[in-house]
Scaffold this motif. Structure first.
Motif, mmCIF file in Angstrom:
data_model
loop_
_atom_site.group_PDB
_atom_site.id
_atom_site.type_symbol
_atom_site.label_atom_id
_atom_site.label_comp_id
_atom_site.label_asym_id
_atom_site.label_seq_id
_atom_site.Cartn_x
_atom_site.Cartn_y
_atom_site.Cartn_z
ATOM 1 N N UNK A 115 -12.559 -24.941 9.243
ATOM 2 C CA UNK A 115 -12.131 -23.892 10.173
ATOM 3 C C UNK A 115 -12.507 -23.870 12.076
ATOM 4 N N UNK A 116 -11.935 -24.071 12.706
ATOM 5 C CA UNK A 116 -12.143 -24.269 14.297
ATOM 6 C C UNK A 116 -11.606 -23.446 14.641
ATOM 7 N N UNK A 117 -11.898 -22.391 15.222
ATOM 8 C CA UNK A 117 -11.681 -21.548 15.951
ATOM 9 C C UNK A 117 -11.797 -21.140 17.922
ATOM 10 N N UNK A 118 -10.858 -21.227 18.695
ATOM 11 C CA UNK A 118 -10.739 -20.875 19.952
ATOM 12 C C UNK A 118 -11.418 -19.108 19.630
ATOM 13 N N UNK A 119 -12.247 -18.479 20.457
ATOM 14 C CA UNK A 119 -12.775 -17.327 20.612
ATOM 15 C C UNK A 119 -12.211 -16.851 21.641
ATOM 16 N N UNK A 120 -11.917 -15.878 22.063
ATOM 17 C CA UNK A 120 -11.186 -14.736 22.786
ATOM 18 C C UNK A 120 -12.532 -14.024 22.576
ATOM 19 N N UNK A 121 -13.521 -13.626 23.411
ATOM 20 C CA UNK A 121 -14.843 -12.878 23.717
ATOM 21 C C UNK A 121 -14.538 -11.534 24.954
ATOM 22 N N UNK A 122 -15.247 -10.944 24.376
ATOM 23 C CA UNK A 122 -14.530 -9.268 24.201
ATOM 24 C C UNK A 122 -14.648 -8.977 25.665
ATOM 25 N N UNK A 123 -15.860 -10.221 26.677
ATOM 26 C CA UNK A 123 -16.004 -9.842 27.808
ATOM 27 C C UNK A 123 -14.966 -10.151 29.773
ATOM 28 N N UNK A 127 -11.598 -16.535 28.725
ATOM 29 C CA UNK A 127 -12.924 -16.152 28.407
ATOM 30 C C UNK A 127 -13.156 -16.590 27.739
ATOM 31 N N UNK A 128 -13.291 -17.953 26.820
ATOM 32 C CA UNK A 128 -12.947 -18.562 24.874
ATOM 33 C C UNK A 128 -14.415 -19.477 25.452
ATOM 34 N N UNK A 129 -15.149 -19.211 24.055
ATOM 35 C CA UNK A 129 -15.714 -20.632 23.061
ATOM 36 C C UNK A 129 -14.833 -20.952 22.060
ATOM 37 N N UNK A 130 -15.510 -22.099 21.734
ATOM 38 C CA UNK A 130 -14.738 -22.573 20.148
ATOM 39 C C UNK A 130 -15.957 -22.848 19.664
ATOM 40 N N UNK A 131 -15.769 -22.708 18.313
ATOM 41 C CA UNK A 131 -16.526 -22.139 16.957
ATOM 42 C C UNK A 131 -16.277 -21.988 15.473
ATOM 43 N N UNK A 132 -16.889 -22.126 14.862
ATOM 44 C CA UNK A 132 -16.679 -22.749 13.719
ATOM 45 C C UNK A 132 -16.205 -20.665 12.644
ATOM 46 N N UNK A 133 -15.385 -20.506 11.545
ATOM 47 C CA UNK A 133 -15.575 -19.006 11.832
ATOM 48 C C UNK A 133 -16.261 -18.812 10.225
ATOM 49 N N UNK A 160 -24.345 -21.319 17.337
ATOM 50 C CA UNK A 160 -23.449 -20.072 17.257
ATOM 51 C C UNK A 160 -22.061 -20.272 16.437
ATOM 52 N N UNK A 161 -21.776 -19.234 15.209
ATOM 53 C CA UNK A 161 -20.394 -19.055 14.569
ATOM 54 C C UNK A 161 -20.140 -17.759 14.231
ATOM 55 N N UNK A 162 -19.297 -17.612 13.716
ATOM 56 C CA UNK A 162 -18.798 -16.149 14.036
ATOM 57 C C UNK A 162 -17.760 -15.979 12.039
ATOM 58 N N UNK A 163 -17.792 -14.274 12.389
ATOM 59 C CA UNK A 163 -18.021 -13.906 11.211
ATOM 60 C C UNK A 163 -16.044 -12.476 11.171
ATOM 61 N N UNK A 164 -16.022 -12.200 10.416
ATOM 62 C CA UNK A 164 -15.086 -11.144 10.804
ATOM 63 C C UNK A 164 -15.919 -9.412 11.502
ATOM 64 N N UNK A 165 -15.302 -9.022 11.594
ATOM 65 C CA UNK A 165 -15.913 -7.910 12.937
ATOM 66 C C UNK A 165 -16.041 -6.898 11.485
#
Ligand SMILES: [Zn+2]
Length: 169
Positions: A115-123, A127-133, A160-165
């Motif tokens: 999985x490769x995601x574009x993450x829109x940051x809360x700031x 404002x987006x970064x690409x990362x895996x989940x 950096x990676x992201x996971x469900x909040x």
């Protein structure tokens, strides 16, 4: 004469606040820890952040807007008063894809779909970064999913990676 990228060298370290008492890494350490990255005086601030487990984006002191990747001037107002600052790590999945083939990369397993995601940051919207989940069954991955920053190991360095909040840590 100082070039635009030199402003990052002149910034006081006090701006780069961290919850952990990890000192700001030296240029030598960044070169050593990210041997396959083409480093320069601008992006080294991003990679120094990774070593402190900070995801850094550029922020403009003139207009207050954030940007990624780091740039020597603000893309919104062209001010040179920009500096790298850690983001909160909260965001949502904006774009999602699953890689089934690609060049060999450390920690990337294409066999089950990577999985490769574009993450829109809360700031800031846009404002987006690409990362895996990670820590998420693939069938539960979806656009709009609330995620938070986490860290995985890539060639011995934090990445950096992201996971469900809201998952238990
Ligand atoms: Zn600006």
């Amino acid at each position: 004469m100082a070039g635009p990228a030199d402003i990052f060298d002149r910034m006081p370290d006090a701006r780069l606040t961290s919850p952990e008492p990890v000192p700001e890494p030296s240029d030598e350490e960044v070169l050593q820890r990210f041997p396959s990255v083409r480093l320069d005086h601008l992006n080294k601030q991003y990679y120094k952040g990774l070593l402190r487990r900070q995801l850094r984006a550029g922020r403009c002191a003139q207009c207050g807007r954030w940007h990624t990747p780091l740039r020597p001037i603000c893309p919104a107002c062209w001010s040179a008063r920009v500096s790298p600052e850690p983001v909160s790590g909260r965001g949502t999945v904006y774009l999602l894809t699953s890689l089934h083939q690609g060049p060999p990369a450390p920690g990337v397993d294409y066999s089950g779909g990577f999985p490769l995601a574009g993450i829109e940051l809360a700031e800031q919207p846009g404002l987006r970064v690409a990362a895996t989940v990670v820590d998420c069954p693939h069938d539960q991955l979806r656009v709009g999913l609330a995620v938070e920053l986490t860290w995985i190991d890539r060639e011995g360095a934090p990445w950096p990676a992201f996971r469900p909040a809201g998952l238990p840590s």
